[in-house]
Design a protein around this motif. Structure first.
Motif, short mmCIF file in Angstrom:
data_model
loop_
_atom_site.label_atom_id
_atom_site.label_comp_id
_atom_site.label_asym_id
_atom_site.label_seq_id
_atom_site.Cartn_x
_atom_site.Cartn_y
_atom_site.Cartn_z
N ILE A 292 15.27 -10.84 78.11
CA ILE A 292 15.46 -12.29 78.14
C ILE A 292 14.51 -12.96 77.15
O ILE A 292 14.89 -13.88 76.43
CB ILE A 292 15.27 -12.83 79.57
N VAL B 268 15.61 -15.33 73.99
CA VAL B 268 15.05 -16.68 73.82
C VAL B 268 14.33 -16.78 72.48
O VAL B 268 14.50 -17.79 71.74
CB VAL B 268 14.10 -17.02 74.99
N HIS C 257 16.89 -16.99 69.73
CA HIS C 257 17.62 -18.26 69.76
C HIS C 257 16.79 -19.40 69.17
O HIS C 257 17.32 -20.23 68.44
CB HIS C 257 18.00 -18.59 71.21
N PHE C 258 15.50 -19.45 69.48
CA PHE C 258 14.67 -20.57 69.02
C PHE C 258 14.00 -20.32 67.68
O PHE C 258 13.44 -21.24 67.10
CB PHE C 258 13.62 -20.91 70.08
#
Length: 79
Positions: free
Chosen positions: A69, A73, A76-77
């Motif tokens: 996870i 994340v 994605h960022f």
């Protein structure tokens, strides 16, 4: 020492060598996603070796899930 333990120790040594080589190539800097993937691989090796201990299997599985996870994340960022 059982053969499974020897194989795990070999791959642990191999991952440390990979980390050292990556640090030398990038002048002492290691990418976070590389460290996360090393952590996932190490936990998977521990999960393979921890047969018959339900609490250790559960904690390793949760840690692997949290690292995955975290990688999602991060990807994605950090676009």
């Amino acid at each position: 020492m059982p053969i499974l333990d020897r194989v795990i120790v070999f791959f642990l040594f191999f991952s440390f060598m990979t980390m050292i080589i990556a640090a030398l190539k990038h002048h002492g800097r290691i990418a976070v996603d590389f460290l996360l993937s090393l952590g996932i691989m190490a936990l998977i090796r521990g999960l393979i070796a921890a047969h018959g201990q339900p609490y250790e299997i559960l904690t390793n599985s949760i840690a692997i899930l949290l690292l995955i996870i975290g990688m999602v994340v991060l990807k994605h960022f950090m676009k």
